[in-house]
Design a protein around this motif. Sequence first.
Motif, PDB file in Angstrom:
ATOM      1  N   ALA A   8      24.775  50.374  23.700  1.00  0.00           N
ATOM      2  CA  ALA A   8      25.908  51.035  23.043  1.00  0.00           C
ATOM      3  C   ALA A   8      27.139  50.920  23.932  1.00  0.00           C
ATOM      4  CB  ALA A   8      25.597  52.501  22.767  1.00  0.00           C
ATOM      5  N   VAL A   9      28.239  50.544  23.312  1.00  0.00           N
ATOM      6  CA  VAL A   9      29.516  50.425  24.025  1.00  0.00           C
ATOM      7  C   VAL A   9      30.346  51.666  23.739  1.00  0.00           C
ATOM      8  CG1 VAL A   9      31.655  49.076  24.143  1.00  0.00           C
ATOM      9  CG2 VAL A   9      29.446  47.898  23.904  1.00  0.00           C
ATOM     10  N   LEU A  10      30.854  52.298  24.789  1.00  0.00           N
ATOM     11  CA  LEU A  10      31.743  53.462  24.627  1.00  0.00           C
ATOM     12  C   LEU A  10      33.099  53.141  25.258  1.00  0.00           C
ATOM     13  CD1 LEU A  10      28.875  54.848  24.188  1.00  0.00           C
ATOM     14  CD2 LEU A  10      29.925  56.887  25.114  1.00  0.00           C
ATOM     15  N   PRO A  11      34.111  52.864  24.446  1.00  0.00           N
ATOM     16  CA  PRO A  11      35.440  52.598  25.001  1.00  0.00           C
ATOM     17  C   PRO A  11      36.047  53.896  25.536  1.00  0.00           C
ATOM     18  CG  PRO A  11      35.212  51.778  22.731  1.00  0.00           C
ATOM     19  CD  PRO A  11      34.085  52.726  22.984  1.00  0.00           C
ATOM     20  N   VAL A  12      36.421  53.886  26.804  1.00  0.00           N
ATOM     21  CA  VAL A  12      36.959  55.120  27.418  1.00  0.00           C
ATOM     22  C   VAL A  12      38.199  54.818  28.259  1.00  0.00           C
ATOM     23  CG1 VAL A  12      34.780  56.405  27.430  1.00  0.00           C
ATOM     24  CG2 VAL A  12      35.301  54.913  29.352  1.00  0.00           C
ATOM     25  N   ALA A  13      38.924  53.747  27.888  1.00  0.00           N
ATOM     26  CA  ALA A  13      40.057  53.344  28.727  1.00  0.00           C
ATOM     27  C   ALA A  13      41.397  53.895  28.233  1.00  0.00           C
ATOM     28  CB  ALA A  13      40.113  51.813  28.811  1.00  0.00           C
ATOM     29  N   GLY A  14      41.366  54.709  27.173  1.00  0.00           N
ATOM     30  CA  GLY A  14      42.642  55.215  26.630  1.00  0.00           C
ATOM     31  C   GLY A  14      43.357  56.160  27.598  1.00  0.00           C
ATOM     32  N   PHE A  15      44.668  56.298  27.393  1.00  0.00           N
ATOM     33  CA  PHE A  15      45.465  57.173  28.266  1.00  0.00           C
ATOM     34  C   PHE A  15      45.245  58.651  27.967  1.00  0.00           C
ATOM     35  CE2 PHE A  15      48.285  53.342  28.291  1.00  0.00           C
ATOM     36  CZ  PHE A  15      48.142  53.065  29.646  1.00  0.00           C
ATOM     37  N   GLY A  16      44.806  58.956  26.771  1.00  0.00           N
ATOM     38  CA  GLY A  16      44.616  60.366  26.410  1.00  0.00           C
ATOM     39  C   GLY A  16      45.934  61.103  26.274  1.00  0.00           C
ATOM     40  N   THR A  17      46.934  60.435  25.683  1.00  0.00           N
ATOM     41  CA  THR A  17      48.278  61.042  25.623  1.00  0.00           C
ATOM     42  C   THR A  17      48.288  62.353  24.824  1.00  0.00           C
ATOM     43  OG1 THR A  17      48.699  59.426  23.888  1.00  0.00           O
ATOM     44  CG2 THR A  17      49.742  59.019  25.993  1.00  0.00           C
ATOM     45  N   ARG A  18      47.370  62.467  23.852  1.00  0.00           N
ATOM     46  CA  ARG A  18      47.357  63.709  23.060  1.00  0.00           C
ATOM     47  C   ARG A  18      46.987  64.915  23.916  1.00  0.00           C
ATOM     48  NH1 ARG A  18      44.345  63.320  17.329  1.00  0.00           N
ATOM     49  NH2 ARG A  18      42.859  61.953  18.333  1.00  0.00           N
ATOM     50  N   ALA A 132      33.806  58.481  21.490  1.00  0.00           N
ATOM     51  CA  ALA A 132      33.371  59.825  21.877  1.00  0.00           C
ATOM     52  C   ALA A 132      34.233  60.935  21.265  1.00  0.00           C
ATOM     53  CB  ALA A 132      33.351  59.943  23.403  1.00  0.00           C
ATOM     54  N   ASP A 133      35.486  60.605  20.917  1.00  0.00           N
ATOM     55  CA  ASP A 133      36.367  61.598  20.284  1.00  0.00           C
ATOM     56  C   ASP A 133      35.805  62.089  18.950  1.00  0.00           C
ATOM     57  OD1 ASP A 133      38.313  61.566  22.122  1.00  0.00           O
ATOM     58  OD2 ASP A 133      39.806  60.502  20.911  1.00  0.00           O
ATOM     59  N   HIS A 251      28.086  66.747  10.550  1.00  0.00           N
ATOM     60  CA  HIS A 251      29.385  67.420  10.635  1.00  0.00           C
ATOM     61  C   HIS A 251      30.191  66.717  11.729  1.00  0.00           C
ATOM     62  CE1 HIS A 251      31.520  71.543  10.338  1.00  0.00           C
ATOM     63  NE2 HIS A 251      32.362  70.613  10.693  1.00  0.00           N
ATOM     64  N   ARG A 252      31.342  66.167  11.347  1.00  0.00           N
ATOM     65  CA  ARG A 252      32.141  65.419  12.316  1.00  0.00           C
ATOM     66  C   ARG A 252      33.361  66.235  12.757  1.00  0.00           C
ATOM     67  NH1 ARG A 252      37.694  63.294  11.671  1.00  0.00           N
ATOM     68  NH2 ARG A 252      37.918  61.715  13.256  1.00  0.00           N
ATOM     69  N   PHE A 253      33.617  66.207  14.041  1.00  0.00           N
ATOM     70  CA  PHE A 253      34.788  66.896  14.595  1.00  0.00           C
ATOM     71  C   PHE A 253      35.684  65.860  15.253  1.00  0.00           C
ATOM     72  CE2 PHE A 253      31.099  69.614  14.790  1.00  0.00           C
ATOM     73  CZ  PHE A 253      31.547  70.796  14.221  1.00  0.00           C
ATOM     74  N   ASP A 254      36.981  65.981  15.071  1.00  0.00           N
ATOM     75  CA  ASP A 254      37.920  65.130  15.800  1.00  0.00           C
ATOM     76  C   ASP A 254      38.213  65.815  17.126  1.00  0.00           C
ATOM     77  OD1 ASP A 254      39.915  63.593  16.827  1.00  0.00           O
ATOM     78  OD2 ASP A 254      41.420  64.126  15.312  1.00  0.00           O
ATOM     79  N   ALA A 255      37.306  65.618  18.080  1.00  0.00           N
ATOM     80  CA  ALA A 255      37.420  66.329  19.360  1.00  0.00           C
ATOM     81  C   ALA A 255      38.591  65.820  20.195  1.00  0.00           C
ATOM     82  CB  ALA A 255      36.110  66.213  20.140  1.00  0.00           C
ATOM     83  N   GLY A 256      39.267  64.782  19.721  1.00  0.00           N
ATOM     84  CA  GLY A 256      40.440  64.277  20.422  1.00  0.00           C
ATOM     85  C   GLY A 256      41.701  65.052  20.072  1.00  0.00           C
ATOM     86  N   SER A 257      41.597  65.966  19.110  1.00  0.00           N
ATOM     87  CA  SER A 257      42.762  66.798  18.765  1.00  0.00           C
ATOM     88  C   SER A 257      42.436  68.245  19.134  1.00  0.00           C
ATOM     89  CB  SER A 257      43.053  66.714  17.265  1.00  0.00           C
ATOM     90  OG  SER A 257      42.102  67.478  16.535  1.00  0.00           O
ATOM     91  N   LEU A 258      43.465  69.015  19.404  1.00  0.00           N
ATOM     92  CA  LEU A 258      43.219  70.410  19.813  1.00  0.00           C
ATOM     93  C   LEU A 258      42.486  71.215  18.730  1.00  0.00           C
ATOM     94  CD1 LEU A 258      43.520  72.555  21.992  1.00  0.00           C
ATOM     95  CD2 LEU A 258      45.830  73.021  21.129  1.00  0.00           C
ATOM     96  N   PRO A 259      42.913  71.129  17.441  1.00  0.00           N
ATOM     97  CA  PRO A 259      42.162  71.899  16.420  1.00  0.00           C
ATOM     98  C   PRO A 259      40.700  71.448  16.311  1.00  0.00           C
ATOM     99  CG  PRO A 259      44.250  71.091  15.523  1.00  0.00           C
ATOM    100  CD  PRO A 259      44.096  70.460  16.861  1.00  0.00           C
TER     101      PRO A 259
END
Length: 286
Positions: A8-18, A132-133, A251-259
């Motif tokens: 499994a490939v997990l891309p984790v190179a983003g800046f995380g600007t949010r 992962a988000d 149940h899916r959560f958009d854990a990359g956003s605060l809500p």
Amino acid sequence: MPSTVRTAVLPVAGFGTRWLPITKAVPKELLPILDRPCIEYAVVEAVAAGIERIVLVTTHGKEALADYFDTNPELERHLEEQGKTDLLAMVRGITGLVDVVTVRQREARGLGLAVLSAQSAVGDEPFAVLLADDLIDSEVPAIGQLGAATPPDMAAVALMEVPIERVSQYGICSGRWTAEGHMLVDQMTEKPEPAQARSRHAIVGRYILPPDIFTILERTPRGRNDEVQLTDALAVLAGQGRVMGICFEGHRFDAGSLPGWLEANLHFARRRPELAALLAGQEDPG
Ligand code: G1P
């Protein structure tokens, strides 16, 4: 999951600007959902589906992610000397979860290039991709649901219906439904405007990909946001009738956003009696 899908490939190179300013110093994938980092949920999901090897596509400043899954001999010695056997078992459990290797992303230009960076680590076999988000709580691991429904030599994406005003946040798929209730995808568009969207079926961050996706990615021009989009490469496979859209159970959560992150925390907290009581206002936090 077919036994041919081992990696499994997990891309984790983003800046995380949010998540700025936290992400100046902490990779967003390490932000906790309760007391475990967000990325651990995706790794546990992959392992539960039979994945034997994780490839983290990382970049500078993200070393803490590899450290998290690696052994820490000093810490282990300290816990041993202190007789803290429970904590020792806990930290060793994380290291022992699965083999984790890291590769560096060639260029920070989209999910397509992140996946392409994993080519030599994956080799010539089908593989999974988990973002992962997108945190998914389900009885059967979501990536395993995809794996089980993917015929050999085909790709699969997880699908979820979203309101029309949200289609511009996702890759959108259209096609025809099979007798099994899956979508045989014929068109895929990355983040269309609502007026251009052919459906409301959005890609959630779970994919099963055949190895020839790498050759296609090498030839994929920059698309939306001037980035190489995985969706555009998959659209080539869709044109060959080789992409299944799977409406997964869970149940899916958009854990990359605060809500979404808060919602995920509350969801898992309600499962823990001591935290559930606290949320219900029945207990003093002490
Ligand atoms: C990525 C993909 C998109 C997909 C989404 C799911 O977008 O490019 O097709 O729908 O993940 O979370 P991102 O959210 O990284 O911009």
